[in-house]
Design a protein around this motif. Structure first.
Motif, PDB file in Angstrom:
ATOM      1  N   ARG A 128      96.902  23.294  64.943  1.00  0.00           N
ATOM      2  CA  ARG A 128      95.703  24.094  65.118  1.00  0.00           C
ATOM      3  C   ARG A 128      95.558  24.557  66.560  1.00  0.00           C
ATOM      4  O   ARG A 128      96.323  24.169  67.442  1.00  0.00           O
TER       5      ARG A 128
ATOM      6  N   ARG B 146      82.974  42.243  65.254  1.00  0.00           N
ATOM      7  CA  ARG B 146      83.923  41.140  65.030  1.00  0.00           C
ATOM      8  C   ARG B 146      85.253  41.384  65.736  1.00  0.00           C
ATOM      9  O   ARG B 146      86.206  40.623  65.526  1.00  0.00           O
TER      10      ARG B 146
ATOM     11  N   LEU C  18      96.180  34.707  60.398  1.00  0.00           N
ATOM     12  CA  LEU C  18      96.273  35.659  61.511  1.00  0.00           C
ATOM     13  C   LEU C  18      97.466  36.575  61.293  1.00  0.00           C
ATOM     14  O   LEU C  18      98.538  36.130  60.888  1.00  0.00           O
TER      15      LEU C  18
ATOM     16  N   ARG D 275      92.410  28.391  61.690  1.00  0.00           N
ATOM     17  CA  ARG D 275      92.353  28.135  60.247  1.00  0.00           C
ATOM     18  C   ARG D 275      92.387  29.448  59.464  1.00  0.00           C
ATOM     19  O   ARG D 275      92.936  29.512  58.367  1.00  0.00           O
ATOM     20  N   THR D 276      91.793  30.486  60.019  1.00  0.00           N
ATOM     21  CA  THR D 276      91.812  31.800  59.383  1.00  0.00           C
ATOM     22  C   THR D 276      93.210  32.406  59.510  1.00  0.00           C
ATOM     23  O   THR D 276      93.785  32.392  60.612  1.00  0.00           O
TER      24      THR D 276
ATOM     25  N   ASP E 240      87.433  32.268  64.687  1.00  0.00           N
ATOM     26  CA  ASP E 240      87.754  31.392  63.564  1.00  0.00           C
ATOM     27  C   ASP E 240      86.493  30.915  62.852  1.00  0.00           C
ATOM     28  O   ASP E 240      86.516  30.586  61.663  1.00  0.00           O
TER      29      ASP E 240
ATOM     30  N   GLY F 281      84.406  33.067  59.529  1.00  0.00           N
ATOM     31  CA  GLY F 281      84.650  33.048  58.091  1.00  0.00           C
ATOM     32  C   GLY F 281      85.278  34.317  57.567  1.00  0.00           C
ATOM     33  O   GLY F 281      85.117  34.658  56.383  1.00  0.00           O
ATOM     34  N   ALA F 282      86.011  35.049  58.422  1.00  0.00           N
ATOM     35  CA  ALA F 282      86.668  36.281  57.997  1.00  0.00           C
ATOM     36  C   ALA F 282      87.840  35.975  57.064  1.00  0.00           C
ATOM     37  O   ALA F 282      88.376  34.868  57.050  1.00  0.00           O
ATOM     38  N   ARG F 283      88.227  36.971  56.274  1.00  0.00           N
ATOM     39  CA  ARG F 283      89.372  36.796  55.376  1.00  0.00           C
ATOM     40  C   ARG F 283      90.659  36.632  56.155  1.00  0.00           C
ATOM     41  O   ARG F 283      91.533  35.841  55.799  1.00  0.00           O
ATOM     42  N   GLU F 284      90.786  37.378  57.252  1.00  0.00           N
ATOM     43  CA  GLU F 284      91.930  37.246  58.148  1.00  0.00           C
ATOM     44  C   GLU F 284      91.541  37.757  59.521  1.00  0.00           C
ATOM     45  O   GLU F 284      90.549  38.472  59.686  1.00  0.00           O
ATOM     46  N   LEU F 285      92.323  37.363  60.512  1.00  0.00           N
ATOM     47  CA  LEU F 285      92.181  37.885  61.863  1.00  0.00           C
ATOM     48  C   LEU F 285      93.388  38.762  62.157  1.00  0.00           C
ATOM     49  O   LEU F 285      94.524  38.393  61.839  1.00  0.00           O
TER      50      LEU F 285
END
Length: 318
Positions: free
Chosen positions: A147, A263, A241, A238-239, A286, A289-293
């Motif tokens: 992480r 964002r 990338l 965690r999201t 992170d 709570g986005a679906r992806e970065l």
């Protein structure tokens, strides 16, 4: 046992942390690179607790931190001339040297190999703590394995923080990326196992010759890993990338131009400032709570090598 979460680095709190380390407890320690999970390097139980707390695999060695280059003989059998020159130029600082280990260095620290990774951190709190303990410390990044590393005390994972005697709050980390790791053990020229806070061009200027980047996959397959940071995936939020040439209007992530939405974060145009802020910004994104970065590719230039390495590993498949 009295436990304290995050403490200002007063003399009293440094003494408290040093006593905890000598008892075999773990302590959050600021460095110029990232916050480390400090343990007494000579204590096998404390070192085992480090691996357990981070959920770190045993084949991933630890870096030993010492108070000065004069302490190298405590952990290294020999120090080749190239290593001596690099230590003189960059210690204290974000440079880790891989050297032949002393027989008493715990096998758990070196992943069973015959080498040890060692550095002198460039942070007054880390150096004060090392001097107060009076012995080498292991100090991998204070994060769960793979992480994001914390570059502020508040970014240390809450579950991990709960296992520490305390964390000394030394403020934001100045460099913000892990140290450059240089292998000084081979019969050939030294080589970089992990790009980091000291660019290869600076190493080359000291040694008077090019310092190549090692083929990490080959090095890892050849035997015990000599240093941390040699996994294809590492330092990841965690999201999920993804790297891209540009961000879409609705993407969350990092860009170089003006943000298209709240964002998106516009990052610095120079690699040192970018590296110093990278993990802190990713920690914040992170939490969205986005679906992806989505991260805009950094310039493909030598000065950006460490940043590109961290982003590539963060984006690698798990």
């Amino acid at each position: 046992m009295r436990r304290m979460p995050i403490l200002p680095p007063t003399a009293e709190h440094i003494a408290f942390a040093a006593a905890a380390l000598r008892r075999g407890e773990l302590v959050g320690m600021p460095t110029e690179t990232v916050y480390g999970l400090a343990a007494l390097a000579s204590d096998p139980v404390a070192v085992a607790r480090t691996f357990a707390a981070k959920r770190r695999p045993s084949d991933n060695p630890l870096i030993v931190h010492i108070a000065s280059a004069a302490d190298l003989p405590e952990v290294a059998r020999t120090v080749p001339p190239a290593a001596q020159a690099l230590a003189a130029a960059f210690w204290p600082g974000p440079l880790t040297l891989v050297l032949p280990r002393q027989p008493h260095v715990l096998a758990a620290i070196t992943a069973g190999g015959d080498t040890v990774a060692v550095r002198v951190p460039d942070h007054p709190v880390a150096l004060a703590l090392l001097r107060a303990v009076g012995a080498p410390l292991t100090a991998p990044s204070a994060n769960p394995f793979m992480r994001l590393s914390p570059t502020a005390a508040a970014d240390i994972d809450a579950d991990l923080q709960a296992q520490l005697a305390c964390t000394l709050d030394g403020g934001p980390c100045r460099v913000g990326l892990e140290s450059t790791v240089v292998d000084c053990t081979g019969p050939g020229p030294v080589r970089v196992l992990r790009p980091g806070g000291v660019p290869r061009i600076a190493l080359a200027a000291v040694l008077g010759r090019d310092v190549p980047l090692a083929d990490v996959a080959t090095a890892a397959a050849a035997g015990p890993r000599p240093a941390p940071g040699m996994y294809a995936r590492h330092y990841a939020p965690r999201t999920p990338l993804r790297l891209a040439e540009a961000l879409g209007a609705d993407d969350a992530g990092l860009c170089f131009g003006p943000p298209a939405n709240p964002r998106q974060v516009a990052m610095p145009a120079d690699p040192e400032s970018y590296g110093a802020s990278l993990y802190r910004v990713l920690h914040a994104l992170d939490a969205l709570g986005a679906r992806e970065l989505v991260v805009q590719q950094p310039p493909r230039e030598p000065a950006w090598e460490a940043v590109a390495d961290r982003l590539r590993k963060a984006a690698a498949a798990g």
